[in-house]
Design a protein around this motif. Structure first.
Motif, PDB file in Angstrom:
ATOM      1  N   SER A 280      -4.850  11.098  -0.420  1.00 32.33           N
ATOM      2  CA  SER A 280      -5.395  10.001   0.374  1.00 32.33           C
ATOM      3  C   SER A 280      -5.180  10.234   1.649  1.00 32.33           C
ATOM      4  N   VAL A 281      -5.787  10.064   2.473  1.00 36.36           N
ATOM      5  CA  VAL A 281      -5.694  10.096   3.971  1.00 36.36           C
ATOM      6  C   VAL A 281      -5.045   8.887   4.594  1.00 36.36           C
ATOM      7  N   GLU A 282      -5.133   7.837   3.675  1.00 29.71           N
ATOM      8  CA  GLU A 282      -4.925   6.451   4.287  1.00 29.71           C
ATOM      9  C   GLU A 282      -3.260   6.122   4.516  1.00 29.71           C
ATOM     10  N   PHE A 283      -2.507   6.913   3.086  1.00 34.98           N
ATOM     11  CA  PHE A 283      -1.219   6.281   3.046  1.00 34.98           C
ATOM     12  C   PHE A 283      -0.467   7.632   3.610  1.00 34.98           C
ATOM     13  N   GLU A 284       0.463   7.220   4.753  1.00 30.61           N
ATOM     14  CA  GLU A 284       1.389   8.223   5.308  1.00 30.61           C
ATOM     15  C   GLU A 284       2.846   7.984   5.430  1.00 30.61           C
TER      16      GLU A 284
ATOM     17  N   ILE B  45      15.335  -1.576 -12.974  1.00 34.96           N
ATOM     18  CA  ILE B  45      15.127  -0.926 -11.896  1.00 34.96           C
ATOM     19  C   ILE B  45      14.364  -1.593 -10.681  1.00 34.96           C
ATOM     20  N   ASN B  46      15.179  -1.530  -9.594  1.00 36.21           N
ATOM     21  CA  ASN B  46      14.595  -1.949  -8.332  1.00 36.21           C
ATOM     22  C   ASN B  46      13.890  -0.769  -7.501  1.00 36.21           C
ATOM     23  N   ILE B  47      12.733  -1.034  -7.173  1.00 36.18           N
ATOM     24  CA  ILE B  47      12.032   0.053  -6.361  1.00 36.18           C
ATOM     25  C   ILE B  47      11.525  -0.415  -5.160  1.00 36.18           C
ATOM     26  N   ILE B  48      11.850   0.450  -3.975  1.00 36.05           N
ATOM     27  CA  ILE B  48      11.330   0.079  -2.749  1.00 36.05           C
ATOM     28  C   ILE B  48      10.658   1.104  -2.213  1.00 36.05           C
ATOM     29  N   LEU B  49       9.241   0.887  -1.890  1.00 31.00           N
ATOM     30  CA  LEU B  49       8.342   1.867  -1.369  1.00 31.00           C
ATOM     31  C   LEU B  49       8.014   1.648   0.112  1.00 31.00           C
ATOM     32  N   SER B  50       7.770   2.319   0.602  1.00 32.73           N
ATOM     33  CA  SER B  50       7.489   2.331   1.946  1.00 32.73           C
ATOM     34  C   SER B  50       6.234   3.423   2.576  1.00 32.73           C
ATOM     35  N   TRP B  51       5.421   3.059   3.334  1.00 34.41           N
ATOM     36  CA  TRP B  51       4.527   3.826   3.707  1.00 34.41           C
ATOM     37  C   TRP B  51       3.649   3.306   5.025  1.00 34.41           C
ATOM     38  N   ASP B  52       2.752   4.078   5.632  1.00 36.10           N
ATOM     39  CA  ASP B  52       2.298   3.875   7.072  1.00 36.10           C
ATOM     40  C   ASP B  52       0.610   4.095   6.715  1.00 36.10           C
ATOM     41  N   THR B  53       0.003   3.262   7.122  1.00 40.22           N
ATOM     42  CA  THR B  53      -1.589   3.356   7.188  1.00 40.22           C
ATOM     43  C   THR B  53      -2.098   3.071   8.511  1.00 40.22           C
TER      44      THR B  53
ATOM     45  N   GLU C 251      -5.158  -2.052   8.422  1.00 39.04           N
ATOM     46  CA  GLU C 251      -4.378  -2.600   7.631  1.00 39.04           C
ATOM     47  C   GLU C 251      -4.806  -2.666   6.251  1.00 39.04           C
ATOM     48  N   ILE C 252      -4.262  -2.956   4.975  1.00 34.79           N
ATOM     49  CA  ILE C 252      -4.583  -2.930   3.466  1.00 34.79           C
ATOM     50  C   ILE C 252      -3.920  -4.127   2.758  1.00 34.79           C
TER      51      ILE C 252
ATOM     52  N   ASN D 256       4.810   1.222  16.924  1.00 31.16           N
ATOM     53  CA  ASN D 256       4.353   1.758  18.280  1.00 31.16           C
ATOM     54  C   ASN D 256       3.100   2.657  18.266  1.00 31.16           C
ATOM     55  N   ASN D 257       3.099   3.521  17.319  1.00 32.20           N
ATOM     56  CA  ASN D 257       1.831   4.434  17.354  1.00 32.20           C
ATOM     57  C   ASN D 257       0.626   3.512  16.562  1.00 32.20           C
ATOM     58  N   ASN D 258       0.510   2.360  16.593  1.00 29.10           N
ATOM     59  CA  ASN D 258      -0.582   1.747  16.114  1.00 29.10           C
ATOM     60  C   ASN D 258      -0.903   1.898  14.601  1.00 29.10           C
ATOM     61  N   MET D 259       0.192   2.147  13.809  1.00 28.86           N
ATOM     62  CA  MET D 259      -0.021   2.502  12.397  1.00 28.86           C
ATOM     63  C   MET D 259       0.632   1.018  11.811  1.00 28.86           C
ATOM     64  N   TYR D 260       0.050   0.953  10.868  1.00 26.42           N
ATOM     65  CA  TYR D 260       0.816  -0.233   9.841  1.00 26.42           C
ATOM     66  C   TYR D 260       1.793   0.133   8.812  1.00 26.42           C
ATOM     67  N   HIS D 261       3.044  -0.214   9.095  1.00 27.39           N
ATOM     68  CA  HIS D 261       4.008   0.052   8.298  1.00 27.39           C
ATOM     69  C   HIS D 261       4.307  -0.977   7.128  1.00 27.39           C
ATOM     70  N   TYR D 262       4.397  -0.399   5.945  1.00 32.16           N
ATOM     71  CA  TYR D 262       4.318  -1.476   4.757  1.00 32.16           C
ATOM     72  C   TYR D 262       5.835  -1.286   4.024  1.00 32.16           C
ATOM     73  N   ASN D 263       6.234  -2.268   3.408  1.00 27.17           N
ATOM     74  CA  ASN D 263       7.727  -1.893   2.811  1.00 27.17           C
ATOM     75  C   ASN D 263       7.582  -2.769   1.593  1.00 27.17           C
ATOM     76  N   LEU D 264       7.636  -2.518   0.471  1.00 25.85           N
ATOM     77  CA  LEU D 264       7.510  -3.077  -0.770  1.00 25.85           C
ATOM     78  C   LEU D 264       8.583  -2.997  -1.801  1.00 25.85           C
ATOM     79  N   ASN D 265       9.041  -3.906  -2.002  1.00 22.43           N
ATOM     80  CA  ASN D 265      10.365  -4.111  -3.092  1.00 22.43           C
ATOM     81  C   ASN D 265      10.016  -4.958  -4.323  1.00 22.43           C
ATOM     82  N   PHE D 266      10.236  -4.185  -5.462  1.00 24.42           N
ATOM     83  CA  PHE D 266       9.884  -4.753  -6.598  1.00 24.42           C
ATOM     84  C   PHE D 266      10.832  -4.658  -7.884  1.00 24.42           C
TER      85      PHE D 266
END
Lengths: 145, 148, 186
Positions: C38-42, C59-67, C70-71, C98-108
């Protein structure tokens, strides 16, 4: 070995002379026993003076710069300092077991070890004494002869 | 060096030795367990927790050693029990190796064998103490007989 | 004092050796396998942590990615062998970098104990209306949380070793205490 006992009624002081070719372990033990049995110490109780035989004394204890002798029933104040007694009684059955106590080993009924190197001694009158760790080694050495 | 300074240094040295002994013990146990179970290793965070636990436990141990009125057997039981408690608590709450729901076999086996070990320790110490006291009392008896 | 210092030095050396052998930096993101490019998740990253909640291991999972755009996350599906779980009502934290990317942090937190390879399927859409849903799937294999139940035989063996170590530790601590006061007397 020959044993001779002479009864002399007007003798001032009992005298025991041991003649031997060589002073060995056995002779030393006999000497120590005689010392313990016949050395006397003067003690005071309520102002009255008493002659105390070492054999009867359980232990000496120093309290407030005074030294007290404990026998089976009573406590007497003696005029010696504890260190003087320790030197005087070195070759007897007495041994220093704590900073302020000199104990008569013949009055111990049983011993048991405690933590941190101390030894508990139960006397024949059921009193308990603690031999502190600083003196425990010397105590064991004396028992081993 | 004054007596007081020497005593303080002596206390600190003893404390450090206890601390290092506990730290080494739990590190060795859990490094082995993790390697065997997970094929993984301890992290820096785990080691830091171990160090803090060891430091706190060493204070407890130093207090236990100050108790003069307990028997040798009781002293050993207290030390063994405290060490076992540290191992079980660290394994349960820090490394999640022991768990009643998952890996209960290891948890139950460890508890059972710790109790078995305690029984053996008590028996061993009682026998050893009896031997030492018997020897001491025999020497006392010989000493008294020599003099009479 | 000399004897005590020597003992301390020897113990510290042994300890440092053990620490050197066992120290490891937590490693992340080396076991992620993408099922679809997927080119969207970086800069995709994940962290897995074991936690205890109400006495249960989870289990606590923390995911992070940039797109780049916005999603909106609709669902997250967690699948392990013989078990599937949907994690819903998850809202990631997002911010514009700063580089106009959306950063996402997901904790579950995942409720059940995980064994085997975990498949994470993130269902998302590009707008709030959810007009078209897309999926981002990845696998986590051989992570630190993955464990197998050990057998009774192994459990007993390990328990014996543990007990033995505790007994040795007890002996060392008591003997050292005994020696320290004997040193003082002598």
């Amino acid at each position: 070995m020959k044993l001779q006992i002479d009864e002399i009624p007007n003798l001032e002081e009992t005298e025991i002379i041991i003649r031997c070719r060589e002073v060995d372990d056995r002779i030393n033990r006999i000497g120590n026993y005689i010392r313990t049995s016949y050395i006397t110490i003067n003690g005071k109780d309520n102002g009255e003076s008493y002659v105390l035989y070492l054999d009867d004394i359980y232990y000496f204890e120093a309290v407030d710069n005074k030294v007290f002798a404990y026998d089976e029933h009573k406590v007497y104040e003696v005029s010696y300092k504890l260190q003087e007694l320790a030197d005087l009684l070195r070759k007897t059955s007495f041994i220093q077991v704590a900073r302020t106590v000199i104990l008569n080993i013949n009055k111990i009924e049983k011993v048991s070890t405690l933590v941190n190197g101390r030894i508990s001694a139960v006397l024949i009158n059921k009193e308990k004494m603690i031999i502190t760790r600083a003196y425990a080694h010397a105590f064991k050495q004396k028992l081993n002869g | 060096m004054s007596n007081k300074k020497f005593n303080i240094l002596k206390f600190i040295a003893n404390y450090l030795i206890i601390l290092i002994s506990i730290f080494a013990l739990i590190t060795i146990i859990f490094a082995g367990l993790l390697e065997f179970i997970n094929r993984s290793v301890l992290s820096g965070k785990d080691l830091l927790i171990f160090f803090i636990v060891s430091a706190v436990a060493s204070i407890l141990f130093s207090i236990v050693f100050k108790l003069n009125n307990i028997s040798i057997v009781l002293q050993a039981i207290i030390i063994y029990f405290l060490l076992s408690l540290i191992v079980v608590l660290v394994g349960y709450y820090v490394l999640y190796i022991y768990d009643i729901g998952h890996n209960y076999k290891l948890f139950i086996s460890t508890i059972i064998f710790i109790i078995v070990g305690l029984v053996f320790l008590i028996l061993f110490l009682i026998i050893k103490l009896r031997k030492v006291n018997k020897s001491l009392n025999e020497n006392l008896k010989n000493f008294k007989e020599r003099d009479h | 004092m000399k004897k005590i210092s020597k003992k301390i030095i020897i113990l510290v050396i042994i300890l440092l050796m053990f620490m050197g052998i066992n120290y490891v930096i937590m490693d992340t993101n080396h076991n992620v396998v993408l099922a679809n490019e997927s080119v969207e998740f970086e800069n995709f990253d994940y962290e897995i942590e074991k936690i205890r909640q109400d006495g249960d291991l989870k289990i606590n999972i923390i995911l992070s990615w940039d797109t780049k755009e916005e999603i909106f996350i609709n669902h997250i599906f967690i699948t392990v062998p013989n078990q599937e779980e949907e994690v819903t009502n998850i809202k990631p934290e997002s911010n514009l970098k700063n580089n106009n990317m959306y950063h996402y942090n997901l904790n579950f937190t995942v409720q059940n104990w995980q064994i085997g390879t975990m498949k994470i399927d993130i269902a998302y859409s590009n707008n709030l209306a959810n007009t078209s849903e897309e999926h981002y799937i990845f696998y986590i294999a051989e992570g630190k949380y993955l464990e197998e139940e050990i057998s009774w035989g192994n459990a007993i063996f390990l328990a014996i070793i543990t007990t033995f170590c505790i007994a040795i530790g007890t002996f060392i601590i008591i003997e050292n205490n005994k020696k320290s006061y004997l040193d003082n007397i002598n």
